[in-house]
Design a protein around this motif. Sequence first.
Motif, short mmCIF file in Angstrom:
data_model
loop_
_atom_site.label_atom_id
_atom_site.label_comp_id
_atom_site.label_asym_id
_atom_site.label_seq_id
_atom_site.Cartn_x
_atom_site.Cartn_y
_atom_site.Cartn_z
N PRO A 378 0.83 -1.20 0.00
CA PRO A 378 0.00 0.00 0.00
C PRO A 378 0.87 1.26 0.00
O PRO A 378 2.08 1.18 0.23
N ILE A 379 0.26 2.38 -0.25
CA ILE A 379 0.96 3.67 -0.21
C ILE A 379 1.15 4.02 1.27
O ILE A 379 0.20 3.96 2.04
N TYR A 380 2.36 4.36 1.63
CA TYR A 380 2.66 4.69 3.02
C TYR A 380 2.86 6.18 3.15
O TYR A 380 3.54 6.79 2.34
N TRP A 381 2.28 6.78 4.14
CA TRP A 381 2.43 8.22 4.31
C TRP A 381 2.19 8.59 5.77
O TRP A 381 1.72 7.77 6.54
N GLY A 382 2.49 9.82 6.11
CA GLY A 382 2.24 10.24 7.48
C GLY A 382 2.95 11.53 7.85
O GLY A 382 3.72 12.07 7.05
N GLU A 383 2.68 11.98 9.02
CA GLU A 383 3.19 13.25 9.57
C GLU A 383 3.19 13.09 11.08
O GLU A 383 2.44 12.28 11.61
N PRO A 384 3.97 13.89 11.76
CA PRO A 384 3.87 13.80 13.22
C PRO A 384 2.54 14.36 13.71
O PRO A 384 2.00 15.30 13.12
N GLY A 385 2.03 13.71 14.78
CA GLY A 385 0.90 14.31 15.49
C GLY A 385 1.46 15.36 16.41
O GLY A 385 2.59 15.23 16.84
N THR A 386 0.74 16.43 16.68
CA THR A 386 -0.64 16.65 16.35
C THR A 386 -0.81 17.41 15.03
O THR A 386 -1.95 17.68 14.63
N ASN A 387 0.31 17.72 14.34
CA ASN A 387 0.20 18.57 13.15
C ASN A 387 -0.80 18.02 12.12
O ASN A 387 -1.61 18.78 11.58
N GLY A 388 -0.73 16.71 11.88
CA GLY A 388 -1.60 16.11 10.88
C GLY A 388 -3.08 16.33 11.19
O GLY A 388 -3.92 16.43 10.28
N GLN A 389 -3.40 16.39 12.48
CA GLN A 389 -4.80 16.54 12.88
C GLN A 389 -5.43 17.79 12.29
O GLN A 389 -6.62 17.84 12.06
N HIS A 390 -4.57 18.79 12.09
CA HIS A 390 -5.10 20.08 11.62
C HIS A 390 -4.95 20.25 10.12
O HIS A 390 -5.09 21.35 9.60
N SER A 391 -4.61 19.15 9.45
CA SER A 391 -4.59 19.25 7.99
C SER A 391 -5.44 18.14 7.36
O SER A 391 -6.55 18.38 6.95
N PHE A 392 -4.95 16.90 7.39
CA PHE A 392 -5.65 15.87 6.62
C PHE A 392 -6.50 14.92 7.46
O PHE A 392 -7.13 14.03 6.92
N PHE A 393 -6.51 15.08 8.77
CA PHE A 393 -7.29 14.14 9.58
C PHE A 393 -8.79 14.21 9.27
O PHE A 393 -9.52 13.26 9.52
N GLN A 394 -9.24 15.35 8.74
CA GLN A 394 -10.64 15.45 8.31
C GLN A 394 -11.01 14.27 7.42
O GLN A 394 -12.04 13.62 7.60
#
Length: 547
Positions: A378-394
């Motif tokens: 699968p495609i693997y991706w990510g960012e540190p929390g909590t930053n991701g919560q305010h961008s793509f977690f929607q």
Amino acid sequence: MTHDSNFLPLTQRPAWKALHTHSEQVKDTHLRELFAADPKRGERLVIEIPDLYLDYSKNRITDETLRLLIRLANECQLRERIESMFNGEAINSTEGRAALHTALRAPEGARIMLDGVNVVAEVHAVLDRMSVFAEQLRNRQWLGHTGKPIVNIVNIGIGGSDLGPVMAYEALKSYSQRNLTLRFVSNVDGTDFVEATRDLDPEQTLFIVCSKTFTTLETLTNARAARNWCLQKLGDEQAISRHFVAVSTNAEEVKKFGIDTDNMFGFWDWDGGRYSMDSAIGLSTMIAVGPNHFRAMLEGFHAMDEHFRHTPFERNMPVIMALLKLWYNNFLDAQSVAVFPYCQYLKRFPAYLQQLTMESNGKHVTLEGANVDYQTAPIYWGEPGTNGQHSFFQLLHQGTRLIPCDFIGFYKSLNPLGDQHDLLMANCFAQTEALAFGKTEAEVKAEGTPDWLAPHRSFEGNRPSNTLLLDRLTPRTLGLLVALFEHSVFTQGVIWNIDSFDQWGVELGKALAKKTAGELKGADEPQLDHDSSTNTLIRRYRRFNRG
Ligand code: F6P
């Protein structure tokens, strides 16, 4: 044609077929139901080993799912394949090589024989040389050509010769010697080199040229830029030996480049680039954090190796994590996997995992060369929390896609600041809860939300995640974590029956870039024989550059 299930193609194996049927039965089961049916699920579906705890209860699985997945692993002879890897068999069959990265962290005194040589002794000999060199730099005893101590270390490398070192440097920054400046140059875009060196003094700068093959275009181009940069100020070829070291398997090419092989730290063709941060490729890491911390990291790797090799699959962390991802990928149609370290020091961990997972298992043919009829990596991706919560977690919470997630957190912060670590981890736990259980329209309406708005404000839930908890980020826990993912990738590769250790898919682009580079350069209009799109792009580029 044999009926022995060991020789069946993957999709015809009994366990695969059973998983298909089973997936139809459980695919609509909600995590709410699974947790309601078993109040101890969150205590039961966990694995704990020293320093590392995995909670995999928030996955869309039943006990039967796990049983079938483990059956599949057995049908694919995972146990035997693990032994083949650890024993140095040539499991990288398309390159005819072993994949013996586990030897890099085998304790001193261990014996792993390959072609009549104990590779562990070789590994430790290199580690010892690295340690001496690292200590000289750390103690300001390694002097530059003009007699000043080296205080800046620039690692030049790309892919596995960059991502591991950068990730580890960032991860272990807290343990690093702060009066040394570490930089990393990877991109052939000149900006990378220029920005990395703009405030450095060549008299006090050392370049580590890291390249397994020592033929990689980007790395050699940047290494030549570094050489010019040094010589411009130092004006003497003799300076090179004080300002350049190489990490490579290719002494010939190192010599050709002009680096004395006395200044070379070797590794071996049985170690793939993306599995090499614990070899001499980690020289920058060792310089930054010191030999003792580096060895503690190796101990962490080794502890996970032992766990992987000897633990029954039911309690085997890399195996369970691999099987869960395979479940979503092959039976519930998930296309990607996200990883969220709730730890700023691990900000480069997702990028590191991208190479590890996608270069290893992004394959479309089996070991026998047949096209697969199932999805692989699968495609693997990510960012540190909590930053991701305010961008793509929607999208994770309310989008239309199923994206299994790995959350990684630590009990203790290396930088306690008020209650910030509690806040960080509260967010980590809250996200896994929200993803799994959501909030129904009825609950939303009960809070007074008008009917028309309720669909927008409700959360379907049933979005799976793992949570990995570690004591604190240390060299040892970093080693544990990286080896966990390495072995997970291997486990999946075994089941998909692919070669997780080659990377032929990068070759075509490299060859075309070489040809195109020649066409961009010359003064005369070149004869172009690409397609009409590529020809036009090249002509256009030339028009803007060559007038
Ligand atoms: O092009 C892909 C790749 O071969 C990776 O597998 C590797 O980590 C990277 O390039 C760098 O290769 P090298 O260490 O030989 O320069």
